[in-house]
Motif scaffolding. Structure first.
Motif, PDB file in Angstrom:
ATOM      1  N   LYS A   1      30.696  44.096  43.758  1.00  0.00           N
ATOM      2  CA  LYS A   1      31.938  43.313  43.168  1.00  0.00           C
ATOM      3  C   LYS A   1      32.439  42.111  43.896  1.00  0.00           C
ATOM      4  N   TYR A   2      31.725  41.911  45.106  1.00  0.00           N
ATOM      5  CA  TYR A   2      32.095  40.756  46.066  1.00  0.00           C
ATOM      6  C   TYR A   2      30.794  40.015  46.155  1.00  0.00           C
TER       7      TYR A   2
ATOM      8  N   GLN B   1      27.978  49.487  44.364  1.00  0.00           N
ATOM      9  CA  GLN B   1      28.724  48.950  43.227  1.00  0.00           C
ATOM     10  C   GLN B   1      29.935  48.152  44.089  1.00  0.00           C
ATOM     11  N   GLN B   2      30.473  48.693  44.953  1.00  0.00           N
ATOM     12  CA  GLN B   2      31.689  48.166  45.636  1.00  0.00           C
ATOM     13  C   GLN B   2      31.317  46.598  46.181  1.00  0.00           C
TER      14      GLN B   2
END
Length: 75
Positions: A14-15, A10-11
């Motif tokens: 984000k990018y 998920q992190q």
């Protein structure tokens, strides 16, 4: 949008990361997660197994003991 299963994914998503892509600016980095394994011995990371078989401390102590002489106050 794809379903992301873990917090780390998920992190990264984000990018702009997508599952199956490599890491890094150009996407050419590692694609598999680093694996962790359990160690059964008490040695540290990067230690040599032979280093624990040598008696370096005994050698150091004996060398220091032979180079010192007791004073009259020590007796």
């Amino acid at each position: 949008m794809t379903v992301v299963s873990t917090f780390a994914e998920q992190q990264l998503a984000k990018y702009g990361w997508k599952k199956g892509d490599g890491l890094g600016k150009d996407g050419d980095g590692i694609k598999r997660a680093i694996t962790v394994s359990r160690r059964s011995d008490n040695r540290g990371i990067g230690s040599d197994a032979n280093q624990w078989n040598s008696n370096w401390w005994d050698h150091l102590y004996n060398k220091a003991a032979t180079t010192t002489t007791p004073s009259a106050e020590d007796a």
